[in-house]
Structures are given as C-alpha cells and as structure tokens.
Design a protein around this motif. Sequence first.
Motif, short mmCIF file in Angstrom:
data_model
loop_
_atom_site.label_atom_id
_atom_site.label_comp_id
_atom_site.label_asym_id
_atom_site.label_seq_id
_atom_site.Cartn_x
_atom_site.Cartn_y
_atom_site.Cartn_z
N SER A 185 19.41 -23.04 -41.33
CA SER A 185 19.35 -22.70 -39.91
C SER A 185 18.83 -23.92 -39.16
O SER A 185 18.12 -24.75 -39.73
CB SER A 185 18.44 -21.49 -39.71
OG SER A 185 18.28 -21.19 -38.35
N TRP A 186 19.19 -24.00 -37.89
CA TRP A 186 18.82 -25.19 -37.11
C TRP A 186 18.31 -24.80 -35.73
O TRP A 186 18.74 -23.80 -35.15
CB TRP A 186 20.06 -26.07 -36.94
CG TRP A 186 19.86 -27.26 -36.04
CD1 TRP A 186 19.32 -28.47 -36.37
CD2 TRP A 186 20.23 -27.36 -34.65
NE1 TRP A 186 19.34 -29.32 -35.28
CE2 TRP A 186 19.90 -28.66 -34.21
CE3 TRP A 186 20.81 -26.48 -33.75
CZ2 TRP A 186 20.12 -29.10 -32.91
CZ3 TRP A 186 21.04 -26.91 -32.43
CH2 TRP A 186 20.69 -28.21 -32.04
N SER A 187 17.40 -25.59 -35.21
CA SER A 187 16.98 -25.47 -33.82
C SER A 187 16.72 -26.87 -33.27
O SER A 187 16.37 -27.79 -34.00
CB SER A 187 15.72 -24.61 -33.68
OG SER A 187 14.62 -25.21 -34.35
N GLY A 188 16.93 -27.01 -31.98
CA GLY A 188 16.70 -28.31 -31.35
C GLY A 188 16.23 -28.13 -29.92
O GLY A 188 16.47 -27.09 -29.30
N SER A 189 15.55 -29.14 -29.40
CA SER A 189 15.07 -29.06 -28.02
C SER A 189 14.88 -30.45 -27.45
O SER A 189 14.84 -31.45 -28.18
CB SER A 189 13.75 -28.29 -27.95
OG SER A 189 12.72 -29.01 -28.61
N VAL A 190 14.78 -30.50 -26.13
CA VAL A 190 14.51 -31.73 -25.40
C VAL A 190 13.28 -31.49 -24.53
O VAL A 190 13.22 -30.50 -23.80
CB VAL A 190 15.71 -32.09 -24.48
CG1 VAL A 190 15.41 -33.37 -23.72
CG2 VAL A 190 16.98 -32.23 -25.29
N GLN A 191 12.30 -32.37 -24.62
CA GLN A 191 11.08 -32.21 -23.83
C GLN A 191 10.71 -33.51 -23.14
O GLN A 191 10.73 -34.58 -23.75
CB GLN A 191 9.92 -31.77 -24.72
CG GLN A 191 8.63 -31.49 -23.95
CD GLN A 191 7.49 -31.07 -24.88
OE1 GLN A 191 7.10 -31.82 -25.76
NE2 GLN A 191 6.98 -29.87 -24.66
N ASN A 192 10.41 -33.43 -21.86
CA ASN A 192 9.92 -34.58 -21.13
C ASN A 192 8.48 -34.87 -21.56
O ASN A 192 7.61 -33.98 -21.50
CB ASN A 192 9.97 -34.31 -19.62
CG ASN A 192 9.63 -35.54 -18.80
OD1 ASN A 192 8.51 -36.04 -18.86
ND2 ASN A 192 10.60 -36.02 -18.03
N ARG A 193 8.22 -36.07 -22.02
CA ARG A 193 6.91 -36.38 -22.59
C ARG A 193 5.79 -36.34 -21.55
O ARG A 193 4.63 -36.11 -21.89
CB ARG A 193 6.95 -37.77 -23.25
CG ARG A 193 7.83 -37.83 -24.47
CD ARG A 193 7.87 -39.23 -25.05
NE ARG A 193 8.77 -39.31 -26.20
CZ ARG A 193 9.10 -40.44 -26.81
NH1 ARG A 193 8.60 -41.59 -26.36
NH2 ARG A 193 9.93 -40.41 -27.82
N GLN A 194 6.13 -36.57 -20.31
CA GLN A 194 5.10 -36.59 -19.27
C GLN A 194 4.89 -35.20 -18.67
O GLN A 194 3.76 -34.71 -18.58
CB GLN A 194 5.47 -37.57 -18.16
CG GLN A 194 4.41 -37.69 -17.07
CD GLN A 194 4.76 -38.75 -16.04
OE1 GLN A 194 5.85 -39.34 -16.07
NE2 GLN A 194 3.83 -39.03 -15.14
N THR A 195 5.98 -34.54 -18.28
CA THR A 195 5.85 -33.24 -17.62
C THR A 195 5.82 -32.07 -18.60
O THR A 195 5.45 -30.96 -18.24
CB THR A 195 7.03 -33.01 -16.66
OG1 THR A 195 8.25 -32.89 -17.41
CG2 THR A 195 7.16 -34.17 -15.68
#
Length: 429
Positions: A185-195
């Motif tokens: 199974s897989w999961s992924g995400s994108v996160q802004n390092r500052q906000t």
Amino acid sequence: MTSHSRYAFRPKRAAAVAAAATAALSLILVPTSHAAAADASLPLGDANLEETRSSQTLADGVTLTRIVRGTEPAQAGQINTTTRGPWVVNVLTIDPHKTRGHLEATYGPDLAKTEKTTDLVRSSGALVGVNASFFTFTASAQYPGDPVGLGLYGGKLLSEPTRGRDEADFVVDANSNRVLMGQLSWSGSVQNRQTEATLPLEYTNHPPVVPGACAGLTDQTQCTLPGDVVQFTPEFAGATPSGVGVEVVLDRHGCVVRTSTTRGTELTDGQTSLQATGRDAASLLQVAGQGCLKVTSTLVNEQGEELPARKGLFGVSGRFRLTEDGQIVVKPGADNSRNPRTVAGTTRDGQIMLATIDGRITTSVGTTMDETAAVAQALGMHDAVNLDGGGSSTMSVEGALVNQPSGKTERAVGDALVFMNTPYRGGKD
C-alpha cells in the motif's frame, strides 16, 4: 490476456490511499536445495500424457528447464477445452547460495515507453529475463509503458501500487536475492516546510485526469470538482504530460524553481514536478507558494509497517497471488480462459523461479489461472504471483527468445525481471 489499463483501478481520492494493504506481505528467506514438488509431473490434462524435461546450466546456480507435456498439436478450435495439451513450460531457477549474480527489474530509456523483453535483456547486459509488470498498453498511445501498479527500481519508487485487491507485488532485494511477495500500500503528500500546509498526493508518474465537467476550463483553478495531484520524476518521459492544469517544478532540495498555469515541461536531473487538475490546481499553488516543499512517499504492508525504498530494492506488479506457504490461494475461476502466462515465485528453501507457459497456439494451449496456480505449486513454488501474460509472456536468454510468444511478433512491454550474472553494485538508481 492483455495488459490492463491503470485507470480501471484508480482510487477515488488520495485520502483513501493511506489505508493499509489488504493482503499480507511475506518475507521469503534463502537457504539451499530444490523442493521435492519441483520433480512432480505437471497437473495438466489427462494423467497419461507423455511429459519430457530437459535442463541446461546457464551459470553457477542458474538452470533453465524446458517441460513439454503432450505430444500432439491441439485443434485450433479446442485450445480452451482439450485435455491432451500440449503445454510448453520454460522454468528459470536461481539458487542464491550458488550464484554470484542478482535479480532486478529494468525498463527502457524511460518509464513511459515500451521495449521488447529481448531488447531489455540485451541492453541491460542480463543473462536471462522475463516480462514483468502489467502496463497501460493500448489505453495510452502516448505513454504505453506506464506501469499499472508497483514500479520500484533500484530503490526509486516510480509507480505506486494500485488499490485493486487482486494486485500481487513481487519485490526483490538485489543485494541478497531475498524476495517479498504480497500487496503493498502507498501514501504520499506534499507539505510546505515553512507554513506546514499539506496536500495529499494521488499518484507518482501517471498523467492526471481532468474532471470531465471542467475539461473546457483553461484555468483549472476555477474548477470546483476534485482532480488529481501527481508527482513526476525525470525517469517518466522526455517531458511531463501536457494539458490544462498547473505544474510546479522543484529542485533537488524540494524548492520551487518555476510555476506554470499549464502542464508540460522538461525536467533536468535532480528536478521533479507536481501537477494538479480540477480544484486541486488552486490548492497546489496555495501550498507551494514560492517556498520549499517536503514530498513524502511511503510503502507499507498490511500491518502499516513501512518498507523503506532502499538502494537495491526492485519491485513489479502482478495480478493474483497463486500460492502462499505452499497452498494454492488464487480464487477459483479468476480467469477461465487459457492464455500464455508468466509466473514468479520462490521455493520453500528460497530459490527464485521464473516461468513462462506458452499459450493460444496449437503447440502449447496455455493455462487458466487455476491451472497456472497448480503448475506453480507442482514446480515447487511455495509462494508465487502471476505477472503480465497473454502476448506479453516472454523469456529471453542473452537477448534471444526462449519461448514462443503468442503474437505474430514479440510484444513490447513496460518492464522486465532480469538476472545479471554479477553482484549488485547499483545501476538505474
């Protein structure tokens, strides 16, 4: 059987992707000799059929066995029903304790193209190989080699597993020739390092879908329907998919290099990009800003335990687990037509086996999925998965065909499992 389009298995939304796998992932260790069942006659057709076997040693610890069951060609109209065969099965056996080589997965110049198995064996310098993953095939004229399911190459996850419950993944550590089988199974995400603003990823290296009702909108940020958020790497193709939507290009540190309100660009080494369609286009622009992003991509087993995508790890997608702990586990009637098949498995003592079963021709009629599982068990595969089959089923030694593909010519495929007669030192990773 033909290769299946990824889009038949697309999950509805990314939030569901983080769920644990629905099938166990088992670790197969590697000690020494053949399972006794490997010498048993194949459970195909009438019991009194003549069966012959011939074997040759390709390298230390690597043997190729050809099994022919039945002597008379079938009638063309009786391929699916005859009990007299014939069947032609080619079996490659790799003993990790006797070989200095390793098994890995490989693809052509880029992930989205297709190449013949013989060419993949030849270009990689492999001793022998078979076709591997299901791939997009005719569902995409532009990206036919796009894997349908897991694509893991030298520790790089270039295609995530689907959530189709029939997917059965085959993973090998080229450093040790240890094998994993099951469903990841897989999961992924994108996160802004500052906000710390976060957005789920839908896929890796698959063209995003534009919501039908918003297909006419040049500015996808005005769409109110959910779309896709996809990460692309330079391995995918010469350029990322073009079309309406937005695209954010990142450098090797995850910092935004450029942003575009249309999709389609060339990526240089070290760069990746994020594409979004539908209302996710506005969300991606908001999360990315002009800052730096943390992109996560995680493979887990059904217990939620992470499988680190470390150097030397390769994985391909199959469809249907055939045997598990020595027992046939494929659901009855999964595929009632006789077709060519490609199978990957391990014996109880950890030897790796790759097999092709020729089919849809009068000189070898092929097998149903039930028959395929029975053959895998009889060959001594304690654990086995069904890889892509039909016109894709191909085995090659040093670039030469070993089996007889069912088509008029050898089919180009997405990727292959290849045996390199050298220790693993890193490659396309």
